[in-house]
Design a protein around this motif. Structure first.
Motif, PDB file in Angstrom:
ATOM      1  N   PRO A 160       0.837  -1.206   0.000  1.00  0.00           N
ATOM      2  CA  PRO A 160       0.000   0.000   0.000  1.00  0.00           C
ATOM      3  C   PRO A 160       0.879   1.266   0.000  1.00  0.00           C
ATOM      4  CG  PRO A 160       0.381  -0.703   2.251  1.00  0.00           C
ATOM      5  CD  PRO A 160       1.215  -1.613   1.367  1.00  0.00           C
ATOM      6  N   ILE A 161       0.217   2.421   0.050  1.00  0.00           N
ATOM      7  CA  ILE A 161       0.942   3.695   0.155  1.00  0.00           C
ATOM      8  C   ILE A 161       1.685   3.733   1.493  1.00  0.00           C
ATOM      9  CG2 ILE A 161      -1.149   4.896   1.020  1.00  0.00           C
ATOM     10  CD1 ILE A 161       0.032   7.499  -0.130  1.00  0.00           C
ATOM     11  N   THR A 162       2.928   4.227   1.446  1.00  0.00           N
ATOM     12  CA  THR A 162       3.716   4.396   2.682  1.00  0.00           C
ATOM     13  C   THR A 162       3.900   5.891   2.945  1.00  0.00           C
ATOM     14  OG1 THR A 162       5.842   4.560   1.548  1.00  0.00           O
ATOM     15  CG2 THR A 162       5.079   2.331   2.084  1.00  0.00           C
ATOM     16  N   ASN A 163       4.468   6.204   4.091  1.00  0.00           N
ATOM     17  CA  ASN A 163       4.759   7.617   4.380  1.00  0.00           C
ATOM     18  C   ASN A 163       5.866   8.149   3.470  1.00  0.00           C
ATOM     19  OD1 ASN A 163       2.776   7.902   6.242  1.00  0.00           O
ATOM     20  ND2 ASN A 163       4.103   7.623   8.037  1.00  0.00           N
ATOM     21  N   GLY A 164       6.660   7.247   2.913  1.00  0.00           N
ATOM     22  CA  GLY A 164       7.672   7.665   1.933  1.00  0.00           C
ATOM     23  C   GLY A 164       6.996   8.189   0.674  1.00  0.00           C
ATOM     24  N   HIS A 165       5.994   7.430   0.174  1.00  0.00           N
ATOM     25  CA  HIS A 165       5.215   7.904  -0.987  1.00  0.00           C
ATOM     26  C   HIS A 165       4.541   9.230  -0.654  1.00  0.00           C
ATOM     27  CE1 HIS A 165       4.599   3.375  -1.923  1.00  0.00           C
ATOM     28  NE2 HIS A 165       5.369   3.837  -2.893  1.00  0.00           N
ATOM     29  N   LEU A 166       3.950   9.260   0.525  1.00  0.00           N
ATOM     30  CA  LEU A 166       3.174  10.447   0.923  1.00  0.00           C
ATOM     31  C   LEU A 166       4.066  11.697   0.967  1.00  0.00           C
ATOM     32  CD1 LEU A 166       0.497  11.600   1.827  1.00  0.00           C
ATOM     33  CD2 LEU A 166       0.978  10.814   4.151  1.00  0.00           C
ATOM     34  N   ASP A 167       5.254  11.536   1.520  1.00  0.00           N
ATOM     35  CA  ASP A 167       6.195  12.663   1.577  1.00  0.00           C
ATOM     36  C   ASP A 167       6.549  13.132   0.164  1.00  0.00           C
ATOM     37  OD1 ASP A 167       8.468  14.319   2.742  1.00  0.00           O
ATOM     38  OD2 ASP A 167       9.583  12.907   1.484  1.00  0.00           O
ATOM     39  N   LEU A 168       6.757  12.165  -0.731  1.00  0.00           N
ATOM     40  CA  LEU A 168       7.115  12.521  -2.103  1.00  0.00           C
ATOM     41  C   LEU A 168       5.965  13.253  -2.802  1.00  0.00           C
ATOM     42  CD1 LEU A 168       9.827  11.479  -3.648  1.00  0.00           C
ATOM     43  CD2 LEU A 168       8.109  10.625  -5.206  1.00  0.00           C
ATOM     44  N   ILE A 169       4.751  12.779  -2.552  1.00  0.00           N
ATOM     45  CA  ILE A 169       3.572  13.408  -3.165  1.00  0.00           C
ATOM     46  C   ILE A 169       3.390  14.827  -2.614  1.00  0.00           C
ATOM     47  CG2 ILE A 169       1.040  13.301  -3.333  1.00  0.00           C
ATOM     48  CD1 ILE A 169       1.413  10.157  -3.245  1.00  0.00           C
ATOM     49  N   ARG A 202       3.264  -8.425   8.596  1.00  0.00           N
ATOM     50  CA  ARG A 202       2.876  -9.843   8.569  1.00  0.00           C
ATOM     51  C   ARG A 202       3.416 -10.599   9.780  1.00  0.00           C
ATOM     52  NH1 ARG A 202       3.841 -10.438   2.927  1.00  0.00           N
ATOM     53  NH2 ARG A 202       1.698 -10.347   2.197  1.00  0.00           N
ATOM     54  N   GLN A 203       4.603 -10.180  10.243  1.00  0.00           N
ATOM     55  CA  GLN A 203       5.229 -10.855  11.391  1.00  0.00           C
ATOM     56  C   GLN A 203       4.877 -10.177  12.705  1.00  0.00           C
ATOM     57  OE1 GLN A 203       6.621 -13.709  10.835  1.00  0.00           O
ATOM     58  NE2 GLN A 203       6.500 -13.448   8.612  1.00  0.00           N
ATOM     59  N   GLY A 204       3.944  -9.246  12.652  1.00  0.00           N
ATOM     60  CA  GLY A 204       3.499  -8.599  13.881  1.00  0.00           C
ATOM     61  C   GLY A 204       4.409  -7.478  14.358  1.00  0.00           C
ATOM     62  N   GLY A 205       5.338  -7.039  13.516  1.00  0.00           N
ATOM     63  CA  GLY A 205       6.239  -5.936  13.898  1.00  0.00           C
ATOM     64  C   GLY A 205       5.524  -4.598  13.859  1.00  0.00           C
ATOM     65  N   ASN A 206       6.145  -3.621  14.504  1.00  0.00           N
ATOM     66  CA  ASN A 206       5.533  -2.292  14.619  1.00  0.00           C
ATOM     67  C   ASN A 206       5.807  -1.453  13.355  1.00  0.00           C
ATOM     68  OD1 ASN A 206       4.575   0.174  15.379  1.00  0.00           O
ATOM     69  ND2 ASN A 206       6.082   0.515  17.009  1.00  0.00           N
ATOM     70  N   ILE A 207       4.746  -1.059  12.670  1.00  0.00           N
ATOM     71  CA  ILE A 207       4.929  -0.256  11.454  1.00  0.00           C
ATOM     72  C   ILE A 207       4.362   1.151  11.633  1.00  0.00           C
ATOM     73  CG2 ILE A 207       5.048  -2.138   9.772  1.00  0.00           C
ATOM     74  CD1 ILE A 207       1.967  -1.437   9.276  1.00  0.00           C
ATOM     75  N   SER A 208       4.039   1.507  12.877  1.00  0.00           N
ATOM     76  CA  SER A 208       3.443   2.829  13.062  1.00  0.00           C
ATOM     77  C   SER A 208       4.497   3.903  12.753  1.00  0.00           C
ATOM     78  CB  SER A 208       2.837   2.986  14.455  1.00  0.00           C
ATOM     79  OG  SER A 208       3.791   3.447  15.331  1.00  0.00           O
ATOM     80  N   GLY A 209       4.063   4.934  12.079  1.00  0.00           N
ATOM     81  CA  GLY A 209       4.971   5.994  11.646  1.00  0.00           C
ATOM     82  C   GLY A 209       5.553   5.749  10.259  1.00  0.00           C
ATOM     83  N   LEU A 210       5.373   4.529   9.758  1.00  0.00           N
ATOM     84  CA  LEU A 210       5.910   4.222   8.422  1.00  0.00           C
ATOM     85  C   LEU A 210       4.836   4.306   7.350  1.00  0.00           C
ATOM     86  CD1 LEU A 210       8.203   1.153   9.225  1.00  0.00           C
ATOM     87  CD2 LEU A 210       8.767   3.585   9.232  1.00  0.00           C
ATOM     88  N   VAL A 211       3.584   4.178   7.779  1.00  0.00           N
ATOM     89  CA  VAL A 211       2.442   4.278   6.855  1.00  0.00           C
ATOM     90  C   VAL A 211       1.384   5.156   7.523  1.00  0.00           C
ATOM     91  CG1 VAL A 211       2.773   2.006   5.747  1.00  0.00           C
ATOM     92  CG2 VAL A 211       1.390   2.161   7.809  1.00  0.00           C
ATOM     93  N   PRO A 212       0.480   5.753   6.726  1.00  0.00           N
ATOM     94  CA  PRO A 212      -0.593   6.521   7.342  1.00  0.00           C
ATOM     95  C   PRO A 212      -1.461   5.610   8.226  1.00  0.00           C
ATOM     96  CG  PRO A 212      -0.454   6.956   4.974  1.00  0.00           C
ATOM     97  CD  PRO A 212       0.445   5.791   5.256  1.00  0.00           C
ATOM     98  N   PRO A 213      -2.087   6.173   9.285  1.00  0.00           N
ATOM     99  CA  PRO A 213      -2.880   5.353  10.212  1.00  0.00           C
ATOM    100  C   PRO A 213      -3.935   4.486   9.517  1.00  0.00           C
ATOM    101  CG  PRO A 213      -2.597   7.567  11.081  1.00  0.00           C
ATOM    102  CD  PRO A 213      -1.989   7.575   9.717  1.00  0.00           C
ATOM    103  N   ILE A 214      -4.597   5.006   8.489  1.00  0.00           N
ATOM    104  CA  ILE A 214      -5.642   4.215   7.803  1.00  0.00           C
ATOM    105  C   ILE A 214      -5.034   2.970   7.141  1.00  0.00           C
ATOM    106  CG2 ILE A 214      -5.564   5.667   5.721  1.00  0.00           C
ATOM    107  CD1 ILE A 214      -8.211   4.789   4.952  1.00  0.00           C
ATOM    108  N   VAL A 215      -3.805   3.091   6.689  1.00  0.00           N
ATOM    109  CA  VAL A 215      -3.138   1.957   6.048  1.00  0.00           C
ATOM    110  C   VAL A 215      -2.756   0.915   7.108  1.00  0.00           C
ATOM    111  CG1 VAL A 215      -1.105   1.259   4.710  1.00  0.00           C
ATOM    112  CG2 VAL A 215      -2.322   3.369   4.117  1.00  0.00           C
ATOM    113  N   GLU A 216      -2.318   1.408   8.266  1.00  0.00           N
ATOM    114  CA  GLU A 216      -1.981   0.506   9.376  1.00  0.00           C
ATOM    115  C   GLU A 216      -3.208  -0.349   9.725  1.00  0.00           C
ATOM    116  OE1 GLU A 216      -0.021   2.836  12.440  1.00  0.00           O
ATOM    117  OE2 GLU A 216       0.041   1.050  13.701  1.00  0.00           O
ATOM    118  N   LEU A 217      -4.351   0.327   9.776  1.00  0.00           N
ATOM    119  CA  LEU A 217      -5.610  -0.349  10.091  1.00  0.00           C
ATOM    120  C   LEU A 217      -5.970  -1.384   9.028  1.00  0.00           C
ATOM    121  CD1 LEU A 217      -7.745   0.227  12.361  1.00  0.00           C
ATOM    122  CD2 LEU A 217      -9.036   1.457  10.602  1.00  0.00           C
ATOM    123  N   ARG A 218      -5.897  -0.964   7.769  1.00  0.00           N
ATOM    124  CA  ARG A 218      -6.239  -1.875   6.652  1.00  0.00           C
ATOM    125  C   ARG A 218      -5.293  -3.079   6.611  1.00  0.00           C
ATOM    126  NH1 ARG A 218     -10.057   0.618   6.810  1.00  0.00           N
ATOM    127  NH2 ARG A 218     -11.035   2.016   5.304  1.00  0.00           N
TER     128      ARG A 218
END
Ligand code: PNS
Length: 167
Positions: free
Chosen positions: A18-27, A142-158
């Motif tokens: 999905p979209i990451t915060n890296g994409h978002l920053d670039l956009i 997928r392995q249950g690691g913390n991805i908060s701050g790397l993707v927008p919150p809605i993506v984390e949820l999805r």
């Protein structure tokens, strides 16, 4: 006489799965440089994406709502052909590390050969996100690691919903 500024329509193609915060920053940064920015999701069934194009478009639209000159679209086939079809004069891409360079150079040269009137422009990824990719985010999630701050919150949820069936 000063030259008049061209109307710049840029296309930012990608998988966004999905979209990451890296994409978002670039956009966010790219949208300030151009008149209109089309974020274009490639329809590529061969890649077996985690999210359908429609799901990816929905997340992108939600996250990109504050950006008035940014549109979300999808396409099949060649990026260069789609850019020409949409009247774009720039293809926007991000560069994270040296390892991106070779692939991006080849794509930019091929796209120029296909559409000589369209320039590929690169923005350097923000250093905070220079290691972030959709693939790594999915692997960690997928392995249950913390991805908060790397993707927008809605993506984390999805991602949690998709990977762990959490509703
Ligand atoms: O997010 P990605 O996976 O790095 O995006 C890659 C993308 C979609 C930009 C690239 O695979 C692409 O442009 N595909 C469309 C087909 C095409 O034009 N191929 C020739 C590129 S030179």
């Amino acid at each position: 006489m000063a030259p008049s500024a061209a109307n710049i329509v840029a296309i930012y193609p990608g998988s966004f799965d999905p979209i990451t915060n890296g994409h978002l920053d670039l956009i966010a940064r790219g949208s300030r440089l151009v008149d209109r920015l089309i974020v274009a999701i490639l329809r590529n069934e061969a890649k077996q994406p985690l999210f359908s194009v429609e799901e990816r478009a929905e997340m992108l639209k939600e996250v990109l709502r504050p950006y008035a000159n940014v549109e979300v679209a999808s396409f099949s086939g060649l990026t260069a052909a789609y850019a020409a079809e949409r009247g774009a004069n720039v293809i926007l891409r991000g560069l994270r590390a040296v390892s991106d360079y070779e692939y991006e150079l080849k794509m930019a040269l091929m796209n120029r050969r296909l559409q000589p009137g369209i320039e590929t422009a690169f923005l350097m990824a923000a250093e905070t996100y220079s290691f972030v990719s959709s693939r790594l985010v999915k692997e960690v999630a997928r392995q249950g690691g913390n991805i908060s701050g790397l993707v927008p919150p809605i993506v984390e949820l999805r991602l949690a919903e998709r990977l762990f069936e959490v509703k």
